[in-house]
Design a protein around this motif. Structure first.
Motif, PDB file in Angstrom:
ATOM      1  N   ILE B 146      43.981  62.177  40.426  1.00  0.00           N
ATOM      2  CA  ILE B 146      45.080  62.311  41.504  1.00  0.00           C
ATOM      3  C   ILE B 146      43.978  63.481  42.645  1.00  0.00           C
ATOM      4  CG2 ILE B 146      46.887  63.823  42.152  1.00  0.00           C
ATOM      5  CD1 ILE B 146      48.084  62.952  39.668  1.00  0.00           C
ATOM      6  N   TYR B 147      44.023  62.699  43.937  1.00  0.00           N
ATOM      7  CA  TYR B 147      43.075  63.378  44.672  1.00  0.00           C
ATOM      8  C   TYR B 147      43.934  64.178  45.935  1.00  0.00           C
ATOM      9  CZ  TYR B 147      39.084  60.835  43.268  1.00  0.00           C
ATOM     10  OH  TYR B 147      38.064  60.353  42.349  1.00  0.00           O
ATOM     11  N   ARG B 148      43.592  65.081  46.243  1.00  0.00           N
ATOM     12  CA  ARG B 148      44.378  65.720  47.627  1.00  0.00           C
ATOM     13  C   ARG B 148      43.077  65.828  48.695  1.00  0.00           C
ATOM     14  NH1 ARG B 148      42.416  70.791  48.363  1.00  0.00           N
ATOM     15  NH2 ARG B 148      42.004  72.115  46.471  1.00  0.00           N
ATOM     16  N   CYS B 149      43.624  65.737  49.981  1.00  0.00           N
ATOM     17  CA  CYS B 149      42.567  66.141  50.990  1.00  0.00           C
ATOM     18  C   CYS B 149      42.106  67.540  50.888  1.00  0.00           C
ATOM     19  CB  CYS B 149      43.266  65.907  52.429  1.00  0.00           C
ATOM     20  SG  CYS B 149      43.953  64.162  52.662  1.00  0.00           S
ATOM     21  N   ALA B 150      40.871  67.579  51.242  1.00  0.00           N
ATOM     22  CA  ALA B 150      40.201  69.158  51.223  1.00  0.00           C
ATOM     23  C   ALA B 150      40.874  70.000  51.901  1.00  0.00           C
ATOM     24  CB  ALA B 150      38.625  68.748  51.285  1.00  0.00           C
ATOM     25  N   ILE B 151      40.902  71.309  51.949  1.00  0.00           N
ATOM     26  CA  ILE B 151      41.300  72.216  52.946  1.00  0.00           C
ATOM     27  C   ILE B 151      40.176  72.966  53.167  1.00  0.00           C
ATOM     28  CG2 ILE B 151      42.638  74.241  52.892  1.00  0.00           C
ATOM     29  CD1 ILE B 151      44.532  73.393  50.681  1.00  0.00           C
ATOM     30  N   THR B 152      39.896  72.762  54.522  1.00  0.00           N
ATOM     31  CA  THR B 152      38.455  73.300  54.905  1.00  0.00           C
ATOM     32  C   THR B 152      38.182  74.376  55.655  1.00  0.00           C
ATOM     33  OG1 THR B 152      39.022  71.890  57.232  1.00  0.00           O
ATOM     34  CG2 THR B 152      37.651  70.565  55.371  1.00  0.00           C
ATOM     35  N   ASN B 153      39.636  75.399  55.691  1.00  0.00           N
ATOM     36  CA  ASN B 153      39.246  76.419  56.515  1.00  0.00           C
ATOM     37  C   ASN B 153      39.665  77.739  55.621  1.00  0.00           C
ATOM     38  OD1 ASN B 153      42.008  75.876  55.997  1.00  0.00           O
ATOM     39  ND2 ASN B 153      42.505  76.938  58.204  1.00  0.00           N
ATOM     40  N   ILE B 154      39.318  77.807  54.286  1.00  0.00           N
ATOM     41  CA  ILE B 154      39.809  79.007  53.631  1.00  0.00           C
ATOM     42  C   ILE B 154      38.784  79.583  53.171  1.00  0.00           C
ATOM     43  CG2 ILE B 154      40.902  79.870  51.454  1.00  0.00           C
ATOM     44  CD1 ILE B 154      42.838  78.463  53.414  1.00  0.00           C
ATOM     45  N   MET B 155      38.498  81.035  53.880  1.00  0.00           N
ATOM     46  CA  MET B 155      37.480  81.979  53.661  1.00  0.00           C
ATOM     47  C   MET B 155      37.850  83.053  52.472  1.00  0.00           C
ATOM     48  SD  MET B 155      35.820  84.430  56.816  1.00  0.00           S
ATOM     49  CE  MET B 155      37.311  85.397  56.793  1.00  0.00           C
ATOM     50  N   GLY B 156      36.746  83.010  51.661  1.00  0.00           N
ATOM     51  CA  GLY B 156      37.165  84.072  50.553  1.00  0.00           C
ATOM     52  C   GLY B 156      36.338  85.271  50.975  1.00  0.00           C
ATOM     53  N   LEU B 157      37.151  86.345  50.638  1.00  0.00           N
ATOM     54  CA  LEU B 157      36.720  87.921  50.874  1.00  0.00           C
ATOM     55  C   LEU B 157      36.737  88.692  49.749  1.00  0.00           C
ATOM     56  CD1 LEU B 157      38.951  88.867  54.119  1.00  0.00           C
ATOM     57  CD2 LEU B 157      36.664  87.690  54.100  1.00  0.00           C
ATOM     58  N   SER B 158      35.904  89.378  49.261  1.00  0.00           N
ATOM     59  CA  SER B 158      35.687  90.426  48.413  1.00  0.00           C
ATOM     60  C   SER B 158      35.910  91.720  48.725  1.00  0.00           C
ATOM     61  CB  SER B 158      34.618  90.072  47.635  1.00  0.00           C
ATOM     62  OG  SER B 158      34.471  90.860  46.442  1.00  0.00           O
ATOM     63  N   PHE B 159      36.937  92.507  48.212  1.00  0.00           N
ATOM     64  CA  PHE B 159      37.061  93.830  48.417  1.00  0.00           C
ATOM     65  C   PHE B 159      36.719  94.719  47.311  1.00  0.00           C
ATOM     66  CE2 PHE B 159      39.156  92.267  52.291  1.00  0.00           C
ATOM     67  CZ  PHE B 159      39.048  93.398  53.210  1.00  0.00           C
ATOM     68  N   PRO B 160      36.490  95.951  47.546  1.00  0.00           N
ATOM     69  CA  PRO B 160      36.416  97.076  46.439  1.00  0.00           C
ATOM     70  C   PRO B 160      37.569  96.826  45.540  1.00  0.00           C
ATOM     71  CG  PRO B 160      35.623  98.105  48.484  1.00  0.00           C
ATOM     72  CD  PRO B 160      36.224  96.948  48.753  1.00  0.00           C
ATOM     73  N   GLN B 161      37.768  97.196  44.284  1.00  0.00           N
ATOM     74  CA  GLN B 161      38.817  96.755  43.520  1.00  0.00           C
ATOM     75  C   GLN B 161      40.180  97.344  44.080  1.00  0.00           C
ATOM     76  OE1 GLN B 161      38.084  97.628  39.452  1.00  0.00           O
ATOM     77  NE2 GLN B 161      39.586  96.240  38.781  1.00  0.00           N
ATOM     78  N   ASP B 162      41.094  96.982  44.008  1.00  0.00           N
ATOM     79  CA  ASP B 162      42.418  97.449  44.256  1.00  0.00           C
ATOM     80  C   ASP B 162      42.569  98.189  45.592  1.00  0.00           C
ATOM     81  OD1 ASP B 162      43.031  96.267  41.862  1.00  0.00           O
ATOM     82  OD2 ASP B 162      43.196  98.106  40.782  1.00  0.00           O
ATOM     83  N   THR B 163      42.086  97.522  46.662  1.00  0.00           N
ATOM     84  CA  THR B 163      42.189  98.127  47.963  1.00  0.00           C
ATOM     85  C   THR B 163      43.623  97.774  48.506  1.00  0.00           C
ATOM     86  OG1 THR B 163      39.823  97.620  48.285  1.00  0.00           O
ATOM     87  CG2 THR B 163      41.067  98.222  50.200  1.00  0.00           C
ATOM     88  N   PRO B 164      44.395  98.736  48.951  1.00  0.00           N
ATOM     89  CA  PRO B 164      45.732  98.645  49.197  1.00  0.00           C
ATOM     90  C   PRO B 164      45.964  98.158  50.851  1.00  0.00           C
ATOM     91  CG  PRO B 164      45.308 100.883  49.117  1.00  0.00           C
ATOM     92  CD  PRO B 164      44.184 100.313  48.640  1.00  0.00           C
TER      93      PRO B 164
END
Lengths: 220, 265
Positions: B146-164
């Motif tokens: 089962i294929y879905r179209c790619a989502i091409t605009n999601i950027m991943g961010l990493s913050f220090p743990q548990d930043t409110p």
């Protein structure tokens, strides 16, 4: 068997060779039955069947034919299965005991087998996912055919009484079926889901001579 | 004597070779389904439930990329509803099935074949093997993708743990985190309509800006997806960004999303 002496001239020397002309005229017809099927019919409540076997010799080659019937009746934990049908096989055997004066046989051969049979299955079960399954399925007058490689022995016991066995490697089964039911057990072959299958007959024969065989000269 | 020996030997060979039925893996009644991304690799889906109207059973995915579903032996079609966290899809399998008696001990078996997908509302579905899979499934089994179209605009961010964070807003209309979230690794959409996106992070005691720029390339992975914009060469405009530290760890946007920026607010 007739013998002819031929003189061959080679490098001025005479050399004797013997050309053996084989006699291919049949000497007897052997007719018998399979004791395994008879015993199994008496001891196995799920099986009923019989088989007759015959062959006729053409020197060391034998034309062989079988005809039989078998029926099965199984009760499983979730249903019942029964079948019945007839089958026949034809083919040829080659005897490798060519110097035996009694024409005892150790043979290899090939058969073509065919069966017409009917089968019925009654299913009554509760599937853990899909619930009640209750159905009756039929395969009527199904055709099947297959091939066999055979080997075995035929041994003269008394004057016209012979015994022997045949081991069969059955293969290349081809069967018809309906859309709902696959054949399970093919008379003469066995389990239909097996790509090859072993069979075994222990046979008793009567051999009726049709003419006297020429005597074979003993080797000195 | 020699005849007797040969006779006995052949008898032993014959008897020892008689076949017995095997009750293992009798039924090939399951469909092994893999979830994939068009132009990408395996997808990871979160299925809340998978159900068929033919049974009360609820099926679960064995891992995020794969699910194994049984076929209904009573019909030649089986409908499934796959409920995800955001969307619900349906899938209808068609097939032929025959019953075969095996033995008194094993009972019967169902043989399924000619598997196909009669109806679905996914982006694309492909049958890779029309013979369904036995239970338990052998390694490497695969019937349907089962294929879905790619989502091409999601950027991943990493913050220090548990930043409110109290709120995140962007310079284009999109759905972002609910208010008052705790940030660790998380993902933000980029604006595919232009080559930059600005975010405002409200940390409660401070308001910080993140300004990223990127290149865009049009690409058509499949007709069903149309033209898509691939985002790459991601970089941070430090003149507009007010975070304490922002490091680009991966400059291309991928699906499945990866961590592109490591941020200390």
């Amino acid at each position: 068997m007739s013998l002819a002496v031929v003189a061959q001239n080679q490098n001025g020397q005479k050399k004797d060779t013997v050309k053996v002309k084989h006699d291919y005229r049949p000497t007897g017809i052997r007719v018998g039955t399979d004791l395994v099927a008879i015993i199994q019919s008496g001891t196995d409540k799920t099986f009923e069947g019989w088989e007759v076997n015959g062959d006729i010799d053409f020197y060391r080659y034998y034309f062989a034919a079988d005809y039989g019937y078998w029926a099965r009746d199984y009760t499983a934990y979730d249903g019942m299965y029964s079948n019945n049908g007839t089958y026949w096989r034809v083919g040829a055997d080659v005897n490798f005991l060519t110097k035996d004066p009694d024409k005892n046989m150790f043979f290899f051969g090939l058969r073509y087998g065919s069966s017409v049979f009917s089968e019925q299955m009654v299913l009554q079960k509760v599937d853990p996912v899909w619930g009640d399954i209750s159905t009756t399925l039929n395969n009527d007058n199904v055709n099947a055919h297959w091939y066999e490689l055979t080997t075995g022995l035929r041994v003269k016991m008394l004057k016209i009484i012979w015994m022997g066995y045949t081991v069969r490697l059955k293969f290349a089964l081809n069967t018809d079926s309906t859309d709902d039911m696959m054949p399970s057990d093919v008379p003469g072959y066995g389990r239909a889901d097996a790509s090859s299958y072993w069979g075994f007959n222990y046979q008793i024969f009567i051999r009726l001579p049709v003419r006297k065989a020429n005597s074979i000269p003993l080797k000195k | 004597m020699r005849k007797t020996g040969l006779f006995t030997f052949m008898l032993i060979i014959a008897v020892s070779c008689l076949n017995e039925p095997d009750c293992y893996q009798l039924n090939n009644n399951t469909v092994v389904i893999f979830f994939k991304i068009i132009g990408g690799g395996n997808d990871q889906v979160q299925l809340v439930s998978v159900q068929s109207p033919d049974t009360d059973s609820i099926f679960a995915a064995s891992n995020p990329s794969k699910i194994v579903l049984p076929l209904n032996p009573k019909n030649e079609e089986t409908l499934y509803t796959l409920q995800g966290t955001d969307v619900t899809n349906t899938l209808v399998f068609g097939y032929k099935r025959q019953v075969q008696f095996v033995s008194e001990a094993c009972g019967e078996r169902y043989y399924f074949q000619e598997l196909n997908v009669l109806n679905h509302d996914f982006d694309s579905v492909r049958v890779t093997n029309a013979i369904p899979t036995p239970t338990p499934e052998p390694a490497g089994a695969n019937n349907v993708e089962i294929y879905r179209c790619a989502i091409t605009n999601i950027m991943g961010l990493s913050f220090p743990q548990d930043t409110p964070v109290e709120q995140i807003t962007s310079d284009f209309a999109t759905i972002i985190l609910p208010p008052n979230a705790i940030l660790n690794d998380f993902f933000l959409p980029l604006d595919t309509g232009k080559s930059s996106t600005t975010y405002q992070f409200d940390f409660g005691d401070s308001l910080k800006t993140l300004y990223v720029k990127y290149s865009r390339t049009k690409k058509k992975f499949a007709d069903v997806c149309g033209n898509q914009r691939i985002l790459h060469e991601l970089l941070v405009d430090y003149t507009m960004t007010t975070m304490d530290s922002t490091v680009v760890s991966k400059d291309s946007i991928q699906d499945l999303p990866v961590i592109n920026l490591e941020i200390i607010p």
